[in-house]
Design a protein around this motif. Sequence first.
Motif, short mmCIF file in Angstrom:
data_model
loop_
_atom_site.label_atom_id
_atom_site.label_comp_id
_atom_site.label_asym_id
_atom_site.label_seq_id
_atom_site.Cartn_x
_atom_site.Cartn_y
_atom_site.Cartn_z
N GLU A 238 0.51 -1.01 0.43
CA GLU A 238 0.17 0.34 -0.31
C GLU A 238 1.04 0.97 -0.23
N ALA B 89 -0.88 3.66 4.77
CA ALA B 89 -1.85 2.73 4.86
C ALA B 89 -2.66 1.88 5.63
N ARG C 214 -6.28 0.66 4.71
CA ARG C 214 -7.10 -0.31 4.52
C ARG C 214 -8.26 -0.33 5.18
#
Length: 315
Positions: A108, A178, A182
């Motif tokens: 990511e 990241a 997520r």
Amino acid sequence: MQSPTPFARIGTRGSPLALVQARLVQEKLAQAHGIDPASIEIKVISTGGDRSQQSNASLTEIGGKGLFTKEIDQALLSGAIDLGVHSCKDVASVLPKGIALPAFLEREDVRDAFISVIAGDLDELPRGARFGTSSIRRTAQVLRRRPDLVIVPFRGNVDTRLQKLVDGVAEATMLAVAGLNRLGQGHRATAYLDPSQFMPAPAQGAVGIAIRQEDQRLAALVAPLDHRETHLGIVAERALLRVLDGSCRTPVGALSRLEGDMVLLRGEIISLDGQTTVADSVTGPAGDAEALGAALGQRLLDGAGSEVLARWAQS
């Protein structure tokens, strides 16, 4: 009547982010092998790192990154689970005997996000403002830019840390983009920090899959999930960290990039007060990623010198 044996058992921490990552592996594993995701079990395992969250102490003070993986590794070695799913930046640079890390999902966003309810970026914070973090890397990087800020301990999962801002524990903090992405909370970022100025932690933004080292069945099962570019970058960054972990406890940043068949790796070590930085970079064949990382780690140590490292260790 007994329940059918699961196709695989995934061990994970119980934080919202860890569960999202475990479900992502569950989904990708099911897709890769054409099976029902429900046939892959997710088992939540409490770790020492989770239990220590209320202490607000930095991981360096209470035992290091392995606190978030030790119990999952033990469950893996005992056969209680088949796979461990980890945020790679939480994995110790030296794996326990019998554990392998053969596969990494596509990485990511590697950047850190600046988050504040009173300022648009780090430079807009008022003099003497409180900055919440328990990361020695983020502490050093913030003090390098803003030595006037007051660092306050700031542990907990993403929601906990965001709530601490609302509660006035600190005026600002820094979180991995990241993790925010997520969790579907990317909108919480006030500003994105330039990774060339705020170098991420080694392996930040990557999810790794751990298995028993000699388990050929599991190695074959997770192989389709491995993202080559991510894998090479993480191998290089973890090799760099392994050299530095063995010699000093100091903030470390790393940033890798794959261009064709070449790996470009940058790294830095910083004094805890942020006032001294040693940075360097290497470029070489992707097949030499691990050796490149180790070489850069040694160059950073050599660049700092034993006197500087000794002084940092005492600070």
